[in-house]
Design an enzyme around this catalytic site. Structure first.
Site, PDB file in Angstrom:
ATOM      1  N   GLY A  10       0.819  -1.218   0.000  1.00 31.42           N
ATOM      2  CA  GLY A  10       0.000   0.000   0.000  1.00 31.42           C
ATOM      3  C   GLY A  10       0.848   1.260   0.000  1.00 31.42           C
ATOM      4  O   GLY A  10       2.078   1.195   0.117  1.00 31.42           O
ATOM      5  N   ALA A  11       0.183   2.413  -0.123  1.00 24.98           N
ATOM      6  CA  ALA A  11       0.913   3.690  -0.156  1.00 24.98           C
ATOM      7  C   ALA A  11       1.706   3.872   1.138  1.00 24.98           C
ATOM      8  O   ALA A  11       2.874   4.272   1.120  1.00 24.98           O
ATOM      9  CB  ALA A  11      -0.067   4.846  -0.349  1.00 24.98           C
ATOM     10  N   ARG A  37      -3.390 -10.563  -2.937  1.00 21.75           N
ATOM     11  CA  ARG A  37      -3.071  -9.749  -4.111  1.00 21.75           C
ATOM     12  C   ARG A  37      -1.593  -9.353  -4.146  1.00 21.75           C
ATOM     13  O   ARG A  37      -0.973  -9.290  -5.209  1.00 21.75           O
ATOM     14  CB  ARG A  37      -3.947  -8.489  -4.110  1.00 21.75           C
ATOM     15  CG  ARG A  37      -4.464  -8.114  -5.466  1.00 21.75           C
ATOM     16  CD  ARG A  37      -5.510  -7.011  -5.423  1.00 21.75           C
ATOM     17  NE  ARG A  37      -5.990  -6.674  -4.097  1.00 21.75           N
ATOM     18  CZ  ARG A  37      -5.792  -5.496  -3.508  1.00 21.75           C
ATOM     19  NH1 ARG A  37      -5.104  -4.562  -4.107  1.00 21.75           N
ATOM     20  NH2 ARG A  37      -6.283  -5.253  -2.303  1.00 21.75           N
ATOM     21  N   SER A  38      -1.011  -9.081  -2.985  1.00 23.66           N
ATOM     22  CA  SER A  38       0.375  -8.585  -3.031  1.00 23.66           C
ATOM     23  C   SER A  38       1.404  -9.650  -2.655  1.00 23.66           C
ATOM     24  O   SER A  38       2.609  -9.450  -2.872  1.00 23.66           O
ATOM     25  CB  SER A  38       0.523  -7.331  -2.165  1.00 23.66           C
ATOM     26  OG  SER A  38       0.552  -7.678  -0.816  1.00 23.66           O
ATOM     27  N   ARG A  98      -7.858   2.814  18.001  1.00 19.80           N
ATOM     28  CA  ARG A  98      -7.426   4.150  18.457  1.00 19.80           C
ATOM     29  C   ARG A  98      -8.123   4.647  19.727  1.00 19.80           C
ATOM     30  O   ARG A  98      -7.501   5.271  20.568  1.00 19.80           O
ATOM     31  CB  ARG A  98      -7.649   5.180  17.338  1.00 19.80           C
ATOM     32  CG  ARG A  98      -6.651   5.039  16.211  1.00 19.80           C
ATOM     33  CD  ARG A  98      -6.909   6.078  15.152  1.00 19.80           C
ATOM     34  NE  ARG A  98      -6.066   5.844  13.989  1.00 19.80           N
ATOM     35  CZ  ARG A  98      -6.421   6.161  12.759  1.00 19.80           C
ATOM     36  NH1 ARG A  98      -7.591   6.723  12.519  1.00 19.80           N
ATOM     37  NH2 ARG A  98      -5.588   5.922  11.768  1.00 19.80           N
ATOM     38  N   CYS A 128      -4.293  10.752  10.142  1.00 15.90           N
ATOM     39  CA  CYS A 128      -3.328  11.716   9.596  1.00 15.90           C
ATOM     40  C   CYS A 128      -3.659  13.181   9.920  1.00 15.90           C
ATOM     41  O   CYS A 128      -2.786  13.956  10.297  1.00 15.90           O
ATOM     42  CB  CYS A 128      -3.208  11.525   8.090  1.00 15.90           C
ATOM     43  SG  CYS A 128      -4.793  11.373   7.250  1.00 15.90           S
ATOM     44  N   SER A 158      -3.991  11.163  -1.460  1.00 16.05           N
ATOM     45  CA  SER A 158      -3.199  10.100  -0.821  1.00 16.05           C
ATOM     46  C   SER A 158      -3.914   9.473   0.365  1.00 16.05           C
ATOM     47  O   SER A 158      -3.712   8.291   0.648  1.00 16.05           O
ATOM     48  CB  SER A 158      -1.857  10.655  -0.359  1.00 16.05           C
ATOM     49  OG  SER A 158      -2.072  11.743   0.522  1.00 16.05           O
ATOM     50  N   LYS A 212     -13.171  11.826  14.297  1.00 22.80           N
ATOM     51  CA  LYS A 212     -11.835  11.357  14.692  1.00 22.80           C
ATOM     52  C   LYS A 212     -11.034  12.551  15.206  1.00 22.80           C
ATOM     53  O   LYS A 212     -10.311  12.454  16.193  1.00 22.80           O
ATOM     54  CB  LYS A 212     -11.091  10.753  13.495  1.00 22.80           C
ATOM     55  CG  LYS A 212     -11.526   9.341  13.125  1.00 22.80           C
ATOM     56  CD  LYS A 212     -10.763   8.868  11.877  1.00 22.80           C
ATOM     57  CE  LYS A 212     -11.311   7.566  11.354  1.00 22.80           C
ATOM     58  NZ  LYS A 212     -10.714   7.175  10.054  1.00 22.80           N
ATOM     59  N   HIS A 240      -1.653  16.964   3.248  1.00 16.30           N
ATOM     60  CA  HIS A 240      -2.900  17.524   3.771  1.00 16.30           C
ATOM     61  C   HIS A 240      -2.629  18.936   4.298  1.00 16.30           C
ATOM     62  O   HIS A 240      -1.598  19.200   4.920  1.00 16.30           O
ATOM     63  CB  HIS A 240      -3.415  16.679   4.934  1.00 16.30           C
ATOM     64  CG  HIS A 240      -4.046  15.368   4.535  1.00 16.30           C
ATOM     65  ND1 HIS A 240      -4.201  14.961   3.236  1.00 16.30           N
ATOM     66  CD2 HIS A 240      -4.585  14.384   5.312  1.00 16.30           C
ATOM     67  CE1 HIS A 240      -4.806  13.768   3.223  1.00 16.30           C
ATOM     68  NE2 HIS A 240      -5.043  13.401   4.457  1.00 16.30           N
TER      69      HIS A 240
END
Ligand code: 2RA
Length: 335
Positions: A10-11, A37-38, A98, A128, A158, A212, A240
């Site tokens: 993933g990113a 998949r990966s 979290r 983030c 992103s 959040k 961001h």
């Protein structure tokens, strides 16, 4: 030191590889895990090819000291026991744990020591938008207690993952070529647009992303601060931005705030309006710090201050923050 990355393709997973290398993270062995998949994909780390293993319920995490997980909340919940049962510390980038009372939620510049108390062997990496905001709020909180925050976010593609970033590129190409636009990762076309919805709506009319920011900020800062957020997806690629208004217990001057931001941990002051200097997402992608500019007194409230921040979402907003937590634990011999 043996380190695992779960969600390696993933990113954020890919950013973990870069950040660990860039920071000379002291590891002897790196193992990568991913979905069907990966699995089988190979990535190069410090000159060595590492093949992604399929994440399964087995003993693959035996001997792992730190596992960075970024494969979504469902995977984190399902595999937490498998990952931690042999003693690995799981630093989880998802929203799965979290807000659990027995899971620390950590931004090292703000509450590093919380990472030491982790009864379940799990430390959560915040969302983030919250990470970059609390790094800036910390500087002000040290001057005077922050009672309220109003924030509007300008969140890059992103945040929705690597495929969403590709979709944004593709949408611009399609619009310019006069072709029909593919919309899969966002609710609407994002190219040439803004979308005032990130995640699902809650009963109170706020989105989950906005709530959040309310809840996570209070937990990280150990504070009763009230955060009212509007989160917006914008067609920027990976940093961001946030327009933040704070109300403090006593009035804070622009000069005081500027000085606090200039010396704040993890912050860079970029505030020179005469020279048109202020943080912008296009130019700050890939950078570690959170940048602060446009610092002004609020015109409607003596105790109000307003400013603008930009932080790389994949870096400080995800991978870098998690790696900094691990670095803190190593430094404190608290693994
Ligand atoms: C977003 N906050 O930007 C999310 C990613 N964690 O969509």
């Amino acid at each position: 030191m043996k380190v695992a990355i779960v969600g390696a393709s993933g990113a954020v997973g890919q950013e973990f590889l870069r950040v660990l290398d860039e920071r000379n993270f002291p590891l002897d062995e790196l193992v990568l895990f991913g979905s069907k998949r990966s699995a089988g994909t190979k990535y190069t780390f410090r000159g060595k090819q590492i093949e992604v293993k399929l994440l399964q319920h087995n003993d693959d995490f035996k001997g792992v000291d730190i596992a960075f997980t970024s494969a979504g909340a469902g995977t984190s919940k399902e595999f937490a026991e498998t990952i931690t049962k042999h003693g690995a510390v799981m630093i989880d980038n998802s929203s799965a744990f979290r807000m659990d009372a027995d899971i620390p939620l950590v931004v090292p510049e703000v509450n590093a020591a919380d990472a030491k108390d982790r009864p379940r062997g799990i430390i959560a990496n915040p969302n983030c938008t919250t990470i970059q905001m609390v790094v800036a709020l910390k500087a002000i909180e040290q001057l005077s207690h922050i009672k309220t925050v109003h924030v509007s976010t300008y969140q890059a593609a992103s945040g929705a993952g690597a495929a969403a970033m590709d979709e944004l590129y593709e949408q611009y190409r399609q619009v310019l070529a006069g072709e029909p636009v593919t919309v899969e990762k966002f609710a609407y076309q994002l190219a040439f647009n803004l979308i005032p919805q990130i995640d699902v709506f809650m009963e109170n009319g706020y989105t989950k992303e906005e709530m959040k920011m309310f809840n996570e900020t209070r937990k990280i800062m150990h504070s009763d601060v009230k955060v009212s957020a509007t989160c917006v997806r914008v067609p920027a690629l990976r940093s961001h931005s946030e327009s933040i208004w704070v109300e403090t217990e006593r009035p804070i001057s622009v000069e005081e705030a500027r000085e606090a931001f200039a010396k704040g941990d993890g912050l860079v002051l970029m505030d020179n309006p005469e020279k048109k200097e202020y943080p912008m997402p296009l130019f700050l992608a890939g950078k570690d710090p959170v940048y602060v500019g446009r610092i002004r007194k609020d015109l409607s409230n003596e105790n109000g201050l307003t400013f603008w921040i930009v932080g790389d979402q994949i870096k400080k907003g995800a991978a870098l923050n998690a790696v900094q937590i691990a670095e803190y634990l190593i430094k404190e011999k608290a693994l």
